[in-house]
Design a protein around this motif. Structure first.
Motif, PDB file in Angstrom:
ATOM      1  N   SER A 467      -0.670  -0.844  -4.557  1.00 59.04           N
ATOM      2  CA  SER A 467      -0.220  -1.664  -3.423  1.00 59.04           C
ATOM      3  C   SER A 467      -1.373  -2.555  -2.995  1.00 59.04           C
ATOM      4  N   ARG A 468      -1.198  -3.290  -1.930  1.00 60.39           N
ATOM      5  CA  ARG A 468      -2.280  -4.144  -1.421  1.00 60.39           C
ATOM      6  C   ARG A 468      -3.446  -3.336  -0.856  1.00 60.39           C
ATOM      7  N   ARG A 469      -3.261  -2.018  -0.711  1.00 59.55           N
ATOM      8  CA  ARG A 469      -4.290  -1.187  -0.082  1.00 59.55           C
ATOM      9  C   ARG A 469      -5.000  -0.237  -1.043  1.00 59.55           C
ATOM     10  N   GLY A 470      -4.394   0.033  -2.177  1.00 55.55           N
ATOM     11  CA  GLY A 470      -5.025   0.993  -3.070  1.00 55.55           C
ATOM     12  C   GLY A 470      -4.223   1.216  -4.334  1.00 55.55           C
ATOM     13  N   SER A 471      -4.743   2.101  -5.182  1.00 57.23           N
ATOM     14  CA  SER A 471      -4.116   2.392  -6.459  1.00 57.23           C
ATOM     15  C   SER A 471      -4.246   3.889  -6.740  1.00 57.23           C
ATOM     16  N   ILE A 472      -3.212   4.499  -7.313  1.00 53.91           N
ATOM     17  CA  ILE A 472      -3.242   5.910  -7.671  1.00 53.91           C
ATOM     18  C   ILE A 472      -2.603   6.107  -9.043  1.00 53.91           C
ATOM     19  N   THR A 473      -2.912   7.226  -9.669  1.00 53.39           N
ATOM     20  CA  THR A 473      -2.178   7.638 -10.859  1.00 53.39           C
ATOM     21  C   THR A 473      -1.364   8.886 -10.515  1.00 53.39           C
ATOM     22  N   THR A 474      -0.168   8.937 -11.080  1.00 56.10           N
ATOM     23  CA  THR A 474       0.714  10.074 -10.842  1.00 56.10           C
ATOM     24  C   THR A 474       1.631  10.219 -12.051  1.00 56.10           C
ATOM     25  N   TRP A 475       2.657  11.058 -11.928  1.00 55.29           N
ATOM     26  CA  TRP A 475       3.557  11.332 -13.042  1.00 55.29           C
ATOM     27  C   TRP A 475       4.962  10.859 -12.719  1.00 55.29           C
ATOM     28  N   PHE A 488      10.119   6.502  -4.939  1.00 55.72           N
ATOM     29  CA  PHE A 488       9.903   7.521  -3.914  1.00 55.72           C
ATOM     30  C   PHE A 488       8.817   8.488  -4.354  1.00 55.72           C
ATOM     31  N   MET A 489       7.920   8.862  -3.401  1.00 56.23           N
ATOM     32  CA  MET A 489       6.911   9.888  -3.652  1.00 56.23           C
ATOM     33  C   MET A 489       6.842  10.861  -2.492  1.00 56.23           C
ATOM     34  N   PRO A 490       6.717  12.161  -2.764  1.00 54.70           N
ATOM     35  CA  PRO A 490       6.332  13.095  -1.697  1.00 54.70           C
ATOM     36  C   PRO A 490       4.872  12.874  -1.339  1.00 54.70           C
ATOM     37  N   PHE A 491       4.529  13.022  -0.052  1.00 52.56           N
ATOM     38  CA  PHE A 491       3.168  12.690   0.389  1.00 52.56           C
ATOM     39  C   PHE A 491       2.230  13.897   0.426  1.00 52.56           C
ATOM     40  N   HIS A 492       2.699  15.079   0.003  1.00 53.01           N
ATOM     41  CA  HIS A 492       1.956  16.323   0.206  1.00 53.01           C
ATOM     42  C   HIS A 492       0.635  16.416  -0.557  1.00 53.01           C
ATOM     43  N   PHE A 493       0.513  15.732  -1.676  1.00 48.21           N
ATOM     44  CA  PHE A 493      -0.537  16.032  -2.647  1.00 48.21           C
ATOM     45  C   PHE A 493      -1.774  15.162  -2.438  1.00 48.21           C
ATOM     46  N   ALA A 494      -2.946  15.825  -2.412  1.00 52.68           N
ATOM     47  CA  ALA A 494      -4.210  15.097  -2.247  1.00 52.68           C
ATOM     48  C   ALA A 494      -4.593  14.354  -3.520  1.00 52.68           C
ATOM     49  N   GLU A 495      -4.247  14.923  -4.674  1.00 48.05           N
ATOM     50  CA  GLU A 495      -4.496  14.235  -5.943  1.00 48.05           C
ATOM     51  C   GLU A 495      -3.300  13.352  -6.257  1.00 48.05           C
ATOM     52  N   GLY A 496      -3.543  12.059  -6.427  1.00 44.55           N
ATOM     53  CA  GLY A 496      -2.435  11.125  -6.532  1.00 44.55           C
ATOM     54  C   GLY A 496      -1.712  10.987  -5.216  1.00 44.55           C
ATOM     55  N   ALA A 497      -2.477  10.817  -4.139  1.00 47.37           N
ATOM     56  CA  ALA A 497      -1.903  10.828  -2.788  1.00 47.37           C
ATOM     57  C   ALA A 497      -1.128   9.549  -2.489  1.00 47.37           C
ATOM     58  N   ALA A 498       0.124   9.727  -2.054  1.00 48.82           N
ATOM     59  CA  ALA A 498       1.001   8.593  -1.757  1.00 48.82           C
ATOM     60  C   ALA A 498       0.411   7.673  -0.698  1.00 48.82           C
ATOM     61  N   ASN A 499      -0.349   8.246   0.228  1.00 48.81           N
ATOM     62  CA  ASN A 499      -0.810   7.454   1.370  1.00 48.81           C
ATOM     63  C   ASN A 499      -2.014   6.563   1.078  1.00 48.81           C
ATOM     64  N   TYR A 500      -2.486   6.515  -0.164  1.00 47.79           N
ATOM     65  CA  TYR A 500      -3.382   5.429  -0.552  1.00 47.79           C
ATOM     66  C   TYR A 500      -2.630   4.103  -0.587  1.00 47.79           C
ATOM     67  N   LEU A 501      -1.320   4.179  -0.717  1.00 48.94           N
ATOM     68  CA  LEU A 501      -0.495   2.989  -0.917  1.00 48.94           C
ATOM     69  C   LEU A 501       0.195   2.502   0.346  1.00 48.94           C
ATOM     70  N   THR A 502       0.417   3.383   1.318  1.00 44.45           N
ATOM     71  CA  THR A 502       1.290   3.063   2.454  1.00 44.45           C
ATOM     72  C   THR A 502       0.648   2.086   3.436  1.00 44.45           C
ATOM     73  N   ASN A 503       1.508   1.498   4.247  1.00 44.62           N
ATOM     74  CA  ASN A 503       1.126   0.378   5.105  1.00 44.62           C
ATOM     75  C   ASN A 503       0.730   0.855   6.498  1.00 44.62           C
TER      76      ASN A 503
END
Length: 527
Positions: A467-475, A488-503
């Protein structure tokens, strides 16, 4: 909640919007299923085909961020067909004429285009809700975590008022709280404008009342919300933060921004039961006792004040939160001493009118729902029975507004987040349970099967989201429960954290960040 959980059993219609109830509030989800066995009809509106959609009389798979348009479309149908409760509106509401004028613009045809749903389903949902004798609306953070979140709640209120479903058993407006004591934290003043009991800090009579009770000077200026605190910390204007039982390094939007804010402080204290990702950044960590190691009360989503009892002694050097805070304030020179949480509860009921009749003795066996103003009061099953609290229910003429960030050529997908059944918040506790980790072991992103096919992405493959705020790798989790243009992503996980992307864009009124809508791109990385 204006009403009670048990009342769901006798409702005629259930409208679930912005809540994956069976996964996020499974006890309430079970009650809803029992209500349907009793004959209740179900309307579900959500960007994903959640489990409740399989039980629904009508399912509206709306585009993320279009809640207000859908609600307005339903109200347009109800008004057009004369199904609104005219007597209730005349006797107990105000501002109906302006509201009606705006609603007339939201025809089912127009709303179907905005929301990406079928026009006939909007009409069907409106008729189910309006023709029910008792209809309750149940929502969660799929409604509130938008830049239009406050207006979305107002629109839910509009719909309930329109059909006379306020102040009625088995009906009402029912927000489902995200954690076990969110309601209690708000009741006790965990809001920037409030002292306990929602008494405003800027009112002179409130300031005088609490200064006399606490024998101390009370600030009279409204404070900052959490997103505003982090903004000011990143600028260097806030030097010290004290975080209790929260893990913003996983749960808050734009984690890169959160890290910059927390590492720019002079001093960070974290009070928690485990060394979380946030606690790892702290200058001092205060070990708190868990729920099983302390006495006290929780206030749940239906306003029920309930006892929590110590089952074991605190482990190691941990202490109950109340004791840590008492020792902290004593160290700062305020010498009030409490010997037991029951003494704190006695103080609460003297300053919070809604808790006036709630004592440890009275809730020894069964909790009491506030408001409970005096010792002889039984508690309140549902609100606004005799009259609406503000006098008259206020209709608000709310227009649909786009989310702060929409898909474009650079970021062509809308990204939204949520929870899964097996994990709780940031996995501070559930992430330590082997069985739960076997069921839900790692971060993933749901991708529609058509989208996955176009991009050459297979189920289980590694992908990069940006996103404009960050990048993650996930499955990748290839599925048919989400639309082609939505991820859609669950936000629970610190590795591949969804909230690197959120606004981090905020609702201008409540200052809630827009966690439910962001624009992203997705790239295949391989197996």
């Amino acid at each position: 909640m204006t009403n009670s959980i048990e009342e769901i059993l006798n409702t005629d219609a259930i409208f679930v919007i912005g809540s994956n109830t069976t996964e996020n509030h499974p006890v309430i989800g079970t009650v809803m299923k029992r209500a349907m066995k009793n004959g209740a009809k179900l309307i579900v509106a959500d960007p994903r085909r959640i489990e409740l959609a399989d039980y629904a009389d009508v399912f509206l798979q709306i585009k993320p961020g279009t809640n207000i348009a859908l609600l307005n479309g339903m109200m347009n149908v109800i008004l057009d067909r004369g199904l609104h409760d005219k007597k209730f509106i005349e006797e107990r509401t105000e501002n109906f004429e302006e509201f009606e004028r705006v609603m007339k613009q939201y025809t089912p045809e127009r709303v179907a285009e905005i929301c990406g749903v079928d026009e006939e389903d909007i009409i069907k949902a409106a008729l189910i809700y309006a023709e029910a004798e008792k209809a309750g609306i149940y929502y969660a953070m799929g409604i509130t975590q938008h830049t239009t979140g406050t207006h979305s709640v107002m629109s839910i209120s509009n719909l309930s008022l329109l059909c006379g479903n306020i102040g009625k058993v088995s009906a009402g407006v029912n927000p489902l709280r995200g954690q076990n004591n969110v309601q209690g934290a708000c009741d006790m003043g965990g809001l920037p404008a409030d002292l306990p009991g929602y008494q405003k800090v800027f009112k002179p009579e409130v300031q005088e009342k609490f200064e006399e009770m606490w024998n101390s000077n009370i600030p009279n200026k409204v404070g900052l919300t959490i997103p505003e605190i982090f903004d000011e910390a990143e600028k260097g204007d806030i030097k010290f933060i004290y975080i209790m039982g929260e893990n913003p390094m996983v749960s808050d939007p734009d984690i890169n921004h959160v890290r910059k804010a927390l590492t720019n402080l002079d001093f960070l204290v974290v009070q928690d039961i485990f060394l979380t990702e946030t606690a790892e950044l702290a200058d001092v960590v205060l070990p708190a006792a868990s729920f099983a190691e302390k006495d006290g009360t929780f206030t749940n989503t239906e306003r029920r004040v309930q006892r929590v009892r110590k089952a074991i002694e605190p482990v190691g050097n941990s202490k109950p939160d109340w004791q840590i805070l008492m020792e902290f304030m004593n160290g700062l020179g305020y010498n009030k001493k409490y010997l037991h949480p029951s003494e704190i509860m006695e103080e609460i009921r003297t300053v919070v009118p809604q808790y006036g009749g709630i004592t440890y003795d009275r809730i020894e066996k069964e909790g009491i729902q506030w408001p409970c103003p005096d010792i002889d009061h039984p508690g309140t099953k549902y609100l606004h029975k005799a009259a609406i609290a503000r006098g008259r229910g206020l209709f608000m003429a709310i227009d649909h507004r786009d989310s702060a960030e929409l898909a474009d050529t650079q970021y062509p997908f809308i990204f939204t987040t949520g929870r899964v059944l097996y994990h709780y918040h940031t996995r501070t506790m559930t992430g330590r349970v082997e069985g739960l980790n076997k069921l839900s072991p790692k971060s993933y992103v749901e991708i529609n099967e058509v989208t996955a096919n176009k991009l050459g992405i297979s189920h289980g493959e590694k992908v990069r989201l940006t996103s404009r705020r960050g990048s993650i790798t996930t499955w990748a989790k290839v599925t048919d429960i989400i639309d082609e243009n939505v991820l859609f992503m669950p936000f629970h996980f610190a590795e591949g954290a969804a909230n690197y992307l959120t606004n981090t864009e905020l609702d201008s009124i409540a200052k809630i960040p827009e966690l439910k809508v962001a624009a992203v791109r997705i790239e295949k990385l391989g197996s």
